[in-house]
Design an enzyme around this catalytic site. Structure first.
Site, short mmCIF file in Angstrom:
data_model
loop_
_atom_site.label_atom_id
_atom_site.label_comp_id
_atom_site.label_asym_id
_atom_site.label_seq_id
_atom_site.Cartn_x
_atom_site.Cartn_y
_atom_site.Cartn_z
CG PHE A 60 39.53 30.81 49.55
CD1 PHE A 60 38.50 31.73 49.75
CD2 PHE A 60 39.29 29.73 48.73
CE1 PHE A 60 37.26 31.55 49.16
CE2 PHE A 60 38.06 29.55 48.13
CZ PHE A 60 37.04 30.46 48.35
CG HIS A 91 41.63 39.12 46.35
ND1 HIS A 91 40.84 38.10 45.87
CD2 HIS A 91 42.63 38.53 47.05
CE1 HIS A 91 41.33 36.94 46.27
NE2 HIS A 91 42.43 37.16 46.98
#
Length: 162
Positions: A60, A91
């Site tokens: 991320f 996710h």
């Protein structure tokens, strides 16, 4: 899986190239395999290249560092390395899509190619095959793509400015 194998780009000798790696520290064994294979291939294809490695906590965080590097214009190409393994929730899919979209947006907006080698994989067997082994190593492929696109952009930009 495609049966097409991308051609190996020509070797860049005598031309300085600069590549930036942004690598996740999550799933480190597999990401390190990508980095190692990419480095080896870049050393073969562009022996005079400079490679800067930037490690981030996870996938991320890759786009924010890639964005900063793209804005600094100090790399002919940025190679993003990460491994996202699917779990029992959505996710992994959400993370993969978010990172992919961000990297593409940065590349287009800032005019610096970003090679997306942030892999979204189902299991560790796929990770071993794509990150640690030779046959279909995505690090090697990322390095080849980086060299190829850096040559193409240099040629296109030379036509405009030359």
């Amino acid at each position: 899986m495609s049966s097409l194998i991308p051609p190996r780009p020509r070797q860049v000798v005598g031309i300085r190239r600069r590549f930036a790696f942004v690598a996740s520290q999550f799933n480190q064994q597999y990401v390190q395999g990508l980095v190692n294979h990419a480095t080896q291939e870049l050393r073969n294809l562009a022996p005079n290249a400079t490679i800067d490695l930037h490690q981030v906590p996870g996938a991320f965080e890759i786009p924010i560092v890639a964005r900063e590097l793209a804005r600094q214009k100090r790399a002919d190409a940025i190679l993003a390395f990460g491994v996202i393994l699917k779990g029992k929730t959505d996710h992994a899919e959400n993370l993969s899509r978010s990172v992919t979209d961000a990297l593409q947006r940065i590349a287009v907006e800032d005019g610096v190619p970003i090679i997306n080698a942030v892999l979204s994989l189902t299991n560790e067997a796929q990770a071993r095959e794509r990150c640690l082994e030779q046959d279909m190593n995505r690090g090697t492929e990322a390095a080849r793509a980086a060299v190829q696109i850096s040559i193409m952009l240099a040629e296109l930009r030379e036509k405009v400015h030359g």
